[in-house]
Motif scaffolding. Structure first.
Motif, mmCIF file in Angstrom:
data_model
loop_
_atom_site.group_PDB
_atom_site.id
_atom_site.type_symbol
_atom_site.label_atom_id
_atom_site.label_comp_id
_atom_site.label_asym_id
_atom_site.label_seq_id
_atom_site.Cartn_x
_atom_site.Cartn_y
_atom_site.Cartn_z
ATOM 1 N N LYS A 127 0.858 -1.197 0.000
ATOM 2 C CA LYS A 127 0.000 0.000 0.000
ATOM 3 C C LYS A 127 0.888 1.238 0.000
ATOM 4 N N VAL A 128 1.096 1.824 -1.139
ATOM 5 C CA VAL A 128 1.969 2.994 -1.209
ATOM 6 C C VAL A 128 1.370 4.064 -2.102
ATOM 7 N N GLN A 129 1.189 5.252 -1.543
ATOM 8 C CA GLN A 129 0.847 6.415 -2.364
ATOM 9 C C GLN A 129 2.007 7.404 -2.340
ATOM 10 N N SER A 198 2.183 5.854 3.334
ATOM 11 C CA SER A 198 3.559 6.163 2.933
ATOM 12 C C SER A 198 4.515 5.028 3.283
ATOM 13 N N ILE A 199 5.652 5.046 2.629
ATOM 14 C CA ILE A 199 6.782 4.214 3.028
ATOM 15 C C ILE A 199 7.983 5.145 3.176
ATOM 16 N N PHE A 200 8.963 4.711 3.962
ATOM 17 C CA PHE A 200 10.097 5.560 4.299
ATOM 18 C C PHE A 200 11.378 4.866 3.829
ATOM 19 N N VAL A 201 12.160 5.561 3.018
ATOM 20 C CA VAL A 201 13.403 4.965 2.495
ATOM 21 C C VAL A 201 14.565 5.908 2.814
ATOM 22 N N VAL A 287 5.269 3.656 9.656
ATOM 23 C CA VAL A 287 4.995 3.151 8.298
ATOM 24 C C VAL A 287 6.190 2.279 7.890
ATOM 25 N N PRO A 288 6.008 1.401 6.901
ATOM 26 C CA PRO A 288 7.128 0.546 6.491
ATOM 27 C C PRO A 288 8.374 1.388 6.191
ATOM 28 N N ALA A 289 9.493 0.994 6.788
ATOM 29 C CA ALA A 289 10.691 1.830 6.709
ATOM 30 C C ALA A 289 11.934 0.977 6.533
ATOM 31 N N TYR A 326 7.724 -3.519 -4.638
ATOM 32 C CA TYR A 326 7.004 -3.564 -3.355
ATOM 33 C C TYR A 326 5.543 -3.183 -3.582
ATOM 34 N N ARG A 327 5.320 -2.115 -4.340
ATOM 35 C CA ARG A 327 3.938 -1.700 -4.604
ATOM 36 C C ARG A 327 3.172 -2.803 -5.331
ATOM 37 N N ALA A 328 3.865 -3.487 -6.247
ATOM 38 C CA ALA A 328 3.216 -4.551 -7.026
ATOM 39 C C ALA A 328 2.774 -5.726 -6.139
#
Ligand SMILES: [Zn+2]
Length: 398
Positions: A127-129, A198-201, A287-289, A326-328
């Protein structure tokens, strides 16, 4: 940033006080849980049969084979080192031997093996926007400095190259810093927490004083509650604390895997592995990080590569492909591409799209103002150790 991991040997006694928390559902018929000193293990054979993946355990001290695709699960007896689907992956606890069987902790089955082998089955995965890009360091905090430049500048450049790649895929991108200034770690996490889906990179480059020849990529996500980080040999009382990052540790692991397989599959640097840490930016983000270390500024050859802008563009593109994979996961519900798949494909990395600087900067600045310099308030921490969860009551995989 972090130093190379030391092989863990003294975990046994601290392991005795570990309460296991698992997020995979174990069907009683399929799993034979082996209790040792009150703690749950699964045999490597059992794990191999469940996933339908051939497994191998090499003797303690032996060098693990990294080029045996016929064994997607490879373990080392007495060690936390493993190769899962062709990438080095660090378990929370060493593999032990008991009654002629090699055993893996239940924590690792739930928190390491499951999200690495079946990331597409992790709840809410993909789940990423919005992607929060976090170039490490900044301002007075230069990070590591090589003869060619500073980590803070290289990290910012990779983020700037990655931003338009992600925007071209329809993702919103927020940078925790746009230029050469310092942003406190808790503010970086707060920026991520303020954005929906969100995701955090976080982007860093590595350094060590121990070994001038140390090279390679590694990636970190938040250490599961009740487990030691990869660089730690013992648990502390804080290892049991619930943190904002604890609630998404499986999703973070899946994100780690997607990005790491792409980076390693596209750029042939040494595989240091998928690791766990309790860095502030991983701990405080709900959030996923992940935090990626894109090579060593302390090594002669790698610091030269990092100083090359085309190489940094390649790194940015590879991270971008990983994020797209990841989004896929959330859409296709299929396993992501692995190191070997990337190495087989001849298609070059996508070309950098045109940057729309003005538009992006405006959006980012308004968000930074929104969370501002306000102090991040930590959630109350559990003062009691987590309660032991029985196999029957445990919710695992659907
Ligand atoms: Zn750093």
């Amino acid at each position: 940033m972090p130093l190379p991991v030391k092989r863990c040997s003294g975990l046994a006694f601290v392991f005795a006080c570990l309460a296991l928390t698992s997020s995979i559902a174990i069907a009683a018929a399929e799993w034979q849980v082996i209790k040792i000193n009150g703690h749950d293990y699964l045999s490597v054979d059992n794990i191999s049969k469940f996933y339908g993946l051939p497994a191998e355990v090499v003797p303690s001290g032996a060098k693990i084979q990294t080029d045996t695709p016929d064994h997607p699960l490879e373990f080392v007896s007495g060690s936390r080192e493993a190769i899962i689907n062709g990438a080095r992956s660090w378990l929370c606890f060493p593999v032990i031997e008991h009654d002629g069987k090699s055993l893996v902790s239940r924590t690792d089955l739930a928190k390491t093996i499951e999200p690495l082998v079946r990331p597409h089955r992790v709840p809410d995965v993909g789940k990423v926007q919005t992607v929060i890009l976090d170039p490490g360091h900044g301002g007075h905090d230069k990070g590591q400095v090589s003869r060619y430049g500073a980590e803070k500048d290289f990290a910012l450049d990779v983020a700037r190259k990655l931003r338009p790649i992600l925007q071209a895929k329809g993702l919103r991108v927020i940078m925790t810093r746009e230029g050469d200034y310092f942003v406190p770690l808790e503010v970086r996490a707060k920026i991520a927490n303020a954005a929906r889906n969100s995701i955090f990179v976080s982007i860093h480059f590595n350094a060590t004083n121990d070994d001038p020849n140390a090279t390679g990529f590694e990636i970190f996500s938040f250490t599961p509650r009740g487990a030691p980080s990869t660089s730690d040999t013992a648990l502390t009382s804080s290892s049991f604390n619930m943190q904002p990052g604890s609630g998404v540790d499986a999703q973070s692991m899946a994100l780690s895997a997607c990005i790491y397989h792409s980076v390693l599959g596209h750029i042939p640097e040494y595989d240091r592995g998928i690791k766990r840490a309790r860095f502030a930016v991983l701990r405080l983000t709900k959030v996923p990080a992940v935090l990626i270390e894109g090579g060593f500024l302390t090594e002669r050859g790698e610091c030269k590569l990092i100083a090359n802008k085309d190489w940094r563009g390649k790194l940015a593109a590879a991270i971008g492909v990983g994020i797209e994979n990841y989004r896929a996961l959330g859409v296709k519900k299929q396993p992501p591409m692995l190191v070997a798949d990337y190495r087989k494909q001849t298609k070059p990395l996508p070309i950098e799209p045109v940057i729309q600087e003005g538009q992006v900067k405006e959006a980012d600045a308004s968000l930074i103002n929104l969370v501002g310099k306000s102090k991040f308030v930590s959630p109350p921490q559990a003062s009691t150790p987590p309660k032991k969860i029985s196999l029957e009551s445990d919710v695992i995989v659907p």
